[in-house]
Write a protein that holds these residues in place. Structure first.
Motif, PDB file in Angstrom:
ATOM      1  N   ARG A  92      -2.044   0.517  11.885  1.00  0.00           N
ATOM      2  CA  ARG A  92      -2.864   1.382  11.030  1.00  0.00           C
ATOM      3  C   ARG A  92      -3.111   0.725   9.674  1.00  0.00           C
ATOM      4  NH1 ARG A  92       0.104   5.223  13.515  1.00  0.00           N
ATOM      5  NH2 ARG A  92       1.533   5.640  11.813  1.00  0.00           N
ATOM      6  N   ARG A 135      10.207  -2.766   7.856  1.00  0.00           N
ATOM      7  CA  ARG A 135      10.765  -1.509   8.340  1.00  0.00           C
ATOM      8  C   ARG A 135       9.718  -0.684   9.082  1.00  0.00           C
ATOM      9  NH1 ARG A 135      15.652   0.680   7.392  1.00  0.00           N
ATOM     10  NH2 ARG A 135      15.839   2.925   7.695  1.00  0.00           N
ATOM     11  N   TYR A 187      -2.615   0.680  -4.077  1.00  0.00           N
ATOM     12  CA  TYR A 187      -1.402  -0.134  -4.155  1.00  0.00           C
ATOM     13  C   TYR A 187      -0.217   0.715  -4.602  1.00  0.00           C
ATOM     14  CZ  TYR A 187      -4.359  -4.405  -4.382  1.00  0.00           C
ATOM     15  OH  TYR A 187      -5.232  -5.415  -4.150  1.00  0.00           O
ATOM     16  N   ALA A 188       0.983   0.293  -4.198  1.00  0.00           N
ATOM     17  CA  ALA A 188       2.204   0.920  -4.694  1.00  0.00           C
ATOM     18  C   ALA A 188       2.534   0.316  -6.054  1.00  0.00           C
ATOM     19  CB  ALA A 188       3.350   0.669  -3.713  1.00  0.00           C
ATOM     20  N   GLY A 209       2.304   4.899   0.709  1.00  0.00           N
ATOM     21  CA  GLY A 209       2.205   5.746   1.896  1.00  0.00           C
ATOM     22  C   GLY A 209       2.644   5.075   3.184  1.00  0.00           C
ATOM     23  N   TYR A 210       3.083   3.824   3.097  1.00  0.00           N
ATOM     24  CA  TYR A 210       3.573   3.119   4.292  1.00  0.00           C
ATOM     25  C   TYR A 210       4.952   2.528   4.019  1.00  0.00           C
ATOM     26  CZ  TYR A 210      -1.224   2.896   6.193  1.00  0.00           C
ATOM     27  OH  TYR A 210      -2.460   3.184   6.686  1.00  0.00           O
ATOM     28  N   ALA A 211       5.784   2.453   5.058  1.00  0.00           N
ATOM     29  CA  ALA A 211       7.029   1.687   4.950  1.00  0.00           C
ATOM     30  C   ALA A 211       6.638   0.212   4.823  1.00  0.00           C
ATOM     31  CB  ALA A 211       7.890   1.895   6.184  1.00  0.00           C
ATOM     32  N   PHE A 212       7.478  -0.586   4.147  1.00  0.00           N
ATOM     33  CA  PHE A 212       7.214  -2.023   4.065  1.00  0.00           C
ATOM     34  C   PHE A 212       7.216  -2.624   5.473  1.00  0.00           C
ATOM     35  CE2 PHE A 212       9.323  -1.875  -0.359  1.00  0.00           C
ATOM     36  CZ  PHE A 212       8.094  -1.739  -0.991  1.00  0.00           C
ATOM     37  N   VAL A 250       0.852  -1.178   0.000  1.00  0.00           N
ATOM     38  CA  VAL A 250       0.000   0.000   0.000  1.00  0.00           C
ATOM     39  C   VAL A 250       0.894   1.237   0.000  1.00  0.00           C
ATOM     40  CG1 VAL A 250      -1.840   1.207   1.232  1.00  0.00           C
ATOM     41  CG2 VAL A 250      -1.716  -1.301   1.297  1.00  0.00           C
ATOM     42  N   ARG A 268       7.032   0.523  11.850  1.00  0.00           N
ATOM     43  CA  ARG A 268       6.954   0.438  13.306  1.00  0.00           C
ATOM     44  C   ARG A 268       5.583  -0.125  13.665  1.00  0.00           C
ATOM     45  NH1 ARG A 268      11.363   3.527  15.241  1.00  0.00           N
ATOM     46  NH2 ARG A 268      10.602   3.158  17.333  1.00  0.00           N
ATOM     47  N   GLU A 312       2.485   1.780  12.652  1.00  0.00           N
ATOM     48  CA  GLU A 312       2.205   1.769  11.214  1.00  0.00           C
ATOM     49  C   GLU A 312       1.551   0.456  10.798  1.00  0.00           C
ATOM     50  OE1 GLU A 312       5.663   4.203   9.019  1.00  0.00           O
ATOM     51  OE2 GLU A 312       6.406   2.865  10.578  1.00  0.00           O
TER      52      GLU A 312
END
Ligand SMILES: [Zn+2]
Ligand SMILES: [Zn+2]
Lengths: 366, 165
Positions: A58, A50, A164-165, A44-47, A42, A52, A55
């Motif tokens: 959420r 990585r 999606y990324a 807007g989020y770190a994988f 998705v 926290r 995240e």
């Protein structure tokens, strides 16, 4: 330890999560199941690796909110893996419903917060695995197109709700570059005793690799091949379309099935009574052994499965054998016995369970 | 598990064997398996993670991208070399050049030819940064000693906190 939690109620899983075992699909005597998974992340989020904790939580919340508009997963069951005791996470893994990583079965990488799985009818969604989302469809037998349809529908519905990324050149972006592009891994779980017994398997597996397929054991990445069960899947995910990847798997697996059938004919022709004797002995061991290790059980089951395929043993269904493949594993036996078992208790319980099933579900009429 | 034949190397291939009326498992190392004619099966990568780490490390070492951290997640090319995992989708842009090379090596191509994807319209505009997100990113930047990035994130957090609600 926190307060003891009740064991997972298996009746809650749609179809027990194991409809793919029912041997109703094409070529079920050789191919146990077909699975297609799509790796998605998705934007807007770190994988996950990585991210926290906040995240990841959420991420799970966002996916959960989106699911009301995803018909493929309507009425699906949500399992938060961090809330489940080890034996239940193991059980889900034994059923091929969650990966080892998501289940946190590696003592070095305990289950992470936000790790969850949504289980629907024939499709599932893993959240916060190596990638944010792993969509999967599982079908009985050799059913690539059907599995693809199921997972594609889920992908379209979910991708319309969650951004999606995606990269103009590299396609769907994944935590590990080995999954980038389509993010698609199509695999079949296939039983190849004929090729192993005729020692043709080496050549066949080498040929697979040249065609761009790879093989693994029963449990995917890094797992051993036991009981002559192999998982064959596409090796690359980028540079070919989803349809090309499917076609490749279908073409190669069809060829492998033919080779396996040919090997079985050769076995019967050249070593008929020897093979017959061995396979009946395998059946006899399963029928009467008092203690069975997992590897032993898988190997004898492989023999009996071959005997059923060759019609040497009748009155025993492929479905029964598929069930034994899954339900004779340690977490399932612990559930059956209602307690955590030591290794030797597990072997005793396994032998007891296999005896009971073979006694009640088939006499193996001579 | 040690090889049944030489009892020296790790067994990597597991074959079912029928000898003297018994079905047995034969566990062999790569060498001994090769001697028995199953050599070619073993060149199949059993551990993709090991493979990709090797591929990543083989790649032209220090590039101009090395020093830079991904502006979103703070990951560096060094992090990638250590784990084989990227930090976030933006890392693909931050390390675009070396990734293109790596993808070609892994897949034989770096160009996606499959299905195209358009994010849902409601999300076309980037969602505004939330304090939660920014604080997570700030902590990660500090952990990774990405102090420039940390300073920038701190400013943005301050700006958000003082914004009239
Ligand atoms: Zn050896
Ligand atoms: Zn990044």
């Amino acid at each position: 330890m926190s307060e003891p939690r009740p064991g997972l109620d298996l009746s809650l899983l749609p179809d027990g999560g194991v409809r793919w075992l029912d041997a109703s699909g094409p070529n079920s005597d050789v191919v146990i199941s077909t699975r297609i998974r799509l790796a998605r992340n998705v934007s807007g989020y770190a994988f996950t690796g990585r991210a926290r904790e906040g995240e990841r939580l959420r991420m799970l919340a966002q996916v959960r909110d989106a699911l009301s508009a995803v018909p493929s997963l309507s009425g699906s069951l949500l399992l938060r893996l961090e809330d489940l005791p080890l034996v239940d996470r193991q059980l889900l893994h034994e059923r091929h419903l969650v990966s080892k990583e998501l289940a946190g079965l590696d003592p070095q990488h305990p289950v992470r917060s936000g790790a969850a799985v949504f289980l629907g009818e024939g499709v599932g969604l893993l959240v916060n695995e190596e990638d944010h989302l792993r969509l999967q469809a599982l079908r009985s037998g050799f059913a690539v197109a059907q599995a693809f349809d199921g997972v594609t529908r889920l992908d379209r519905e979910l991708g319309g709700q969650v951004p999606y990324a995606f990269h103009r050149e590299f396609g769907y972006l994944t935590a590990c570059p080995t999954n980038a592009g389509t993010g698609l891994r199509a695999s079949v779980l296939i039983h190849l005793p004929g090729l192993v017994l005729t020692k043709e398997i080496g050549k066949v597996l080498a040929g697979l690799q040249q065609m761009g397929l790879t093989y693994r054991g029963l449990y995917g990445e890094g797992s051993e091949v036991v009981g002559n069960f192999f998982q064959l899947s596409n090796q690359t995910t980028l540079g070919r379309s989803e349809e090309e990847l499917q076609d490749l798997l279908v073409r190669v697996v069809r060829h492998v099935i033919e080779r396996e059938e040919e090997a079985r004919r050769v076995l019967v022709r050249d070593a008929g009574y020897i093979i017959e004797d061995k396979l009946w002995r395998a059946y006899g061991t399963l029928r009467y052994a008092r203690s069975l290790t997992f590897d032993e059980a898988m190997n004898y089951l492989s023999g009996v499965r071959l005997a059923v395929g060759l019609k040497l043993i009748t009155g025993l269904s492929v479905y029964t054998l598929n069930k034994l493949l899954i339900f004779a594993q340690s977490a399932h036996l612990a559930h059956l016995e209602g307690k955590v078992l030591t290794d030797s208790e597990t072997n005793l319980a396994r032998a007891r369970y296999v005896r009971q099933v073979l006694l009640s579900e088939g006499s193996g009429v001579e | 598990m040690l090889c049944d034949n030489c009892k020296e190397r790790d067994a990597v291939v597991h074959l079912t064997r029928i000898v003297d009326n018994a079905v047995t498992q034969l566990h062999l190392c790569e060498k001994c398996a090769a001697a028995k004619g199953v050599e070619t099966t073993l060149s199949v990568p059993q551990h993709p993670l090991g493979d990709i780490l090797q591929a990543v490390q083989q790649q032209a070492s220090a590039t101009s991208e090395d020093a830079a951290a991904c502006a979103f997640c703070g990951a560096t090319a060094r992090d990638f070399r250590a784990t084989g995992r990227l930090g976030c989708p933006h890392c693909y842009d931050a390390m675009e050049q070396s990734l293109r090379e790596l993808l070609r090596r892994l897949h034989g191509s770096s160009r996606h030819v499959g299905q195209r994807y358009d994010a849902p319209v409601a999300h076309m505009v980037d969602k505004p940064d939330t304090l939660h997100d920014l604080r997570d990113r700030l902590r990660r930047a500090i952990d990774g000693e990405q102090f420039e990035l940390a300073a920038e994130l701190r400013d943005r957090i301050k700006a958000l906190e003082t914004e009239p609600v």
